[in-house]
Structure formats: structure tokens, C-alpha cells
Scaffold this active site. Sequence first.
Site: not given
Ligand code: 4NP
Length: 165
Positions: A9, A12, A14-16, A128
Site C-alpha cells: 500500500c 505500510n 494500515c492496509r498492507s 485508504d
Molecule cells: P496505508 O495508509 O497506505 O494503508 O498504510 C496510509 C498511511 C499513511 C499515510 C497515507 C496512507 N500518510 O500519508 O502518512
Amino acid sequence: MLIRVLFVCLGNICRSPTAHGVFQKMVEERGLSKAILVDSAGTGAWHMGKAPDARATDAASQRGYDLSPLRARQVSVEDFSRFDHVIAMDESNLADLQVLKDKQGKGVEPVLFLGTWLPQASERNVPDPYYGGEEGFEHVLDLVEAASQSLLDSLIADYPGLRGL
Ligand code: 4NP
């Protein structure tokens, strides 16, 4: 035999990592943890070395998944050669992965998680949840559980060596 699966994602955190923890548990429950290696990474570098977001860890924990040992890392060109399946959470992650892969030239083609293993879903992207509320993390878990089950079933169908392990 070892089949290597990488979930990717943006951050790294939340989703992955959610997909990593959910799929890892499903693999263990089928007795396939020696045959299927699971990892996750982010296209961005902001959160390198950090544990998953507490909201993701808490939501996953309520469904019996342990994300606490996971630490964020950034995806690298070598990952396209190290892994058999490089799986993007959304189309933006997929586009970023394709740019990275094209730099290197060789390796596996990245694919979209829901588009490949849950084509009947009304969404193509695991949304997200970072800037939203807790319900976003529940929705991520719902989508990830369904697509992970389908991914595992398709690996077992595609790799005859996994049957009977
Ligand atoms: P992820 O979520 O891609 O599912 O881990 C996010 C975590 C952090 C950010 C964006 C999405 N950020 O902008 O810091």
C-alpha cells in the site's frame, strides 16, 4: 516449494499490514506456513521502521489477527524478483509499482488485490482508512478477509505442490 506473496500500500501502516496479518493467519490455519511466505511494504518511505497504525492493530486484534510484530518498510526494485506475487491495495499503488518495475525491467507484474481475487466486489480498491474513522478500518478488514480467502484458494488450485502439505 516456497511461494512468496508481497502486499503493498502507500504507508505500510494500515492496509498492507492488515492484509499481511490476515493472510498469514489463514496460511497458518491451513498448515501452509512453510510453503507460503508473506510480507508487506509501502510505496512511500515516511513510516519506515514503524509499527502499524494503532487503529489497524486494534481492529485486527478484535478479529483475532496480530499485527504487532510487523514493521513498515519501503518496496524496492528487488522485490519484483524476490516475490512471486506483488499485490497492490489500490490503483494508485499499482501505478507506482508499475513505474518502479519498469525501471528494473525484469520480475513479476504487480496486480490489483480486489480486481484479481475479488472481481465481483463493488469496489476495485481497498480504500485508504488513514484520514477517516474506525469504520474505515472495519471496511478494510471486510475486503481483505474476503480477498485473502480467495487468494489462498487460488494459490492452492494453481500450485498442485501445496495440496496434501
Ligand atoms: P496505508 O495508509 O497506505 O494503508 O498504510 C496510509 C498511511 C499513511 C499515510 C497515507 C496512507 N500518510 O500519508 O502518512
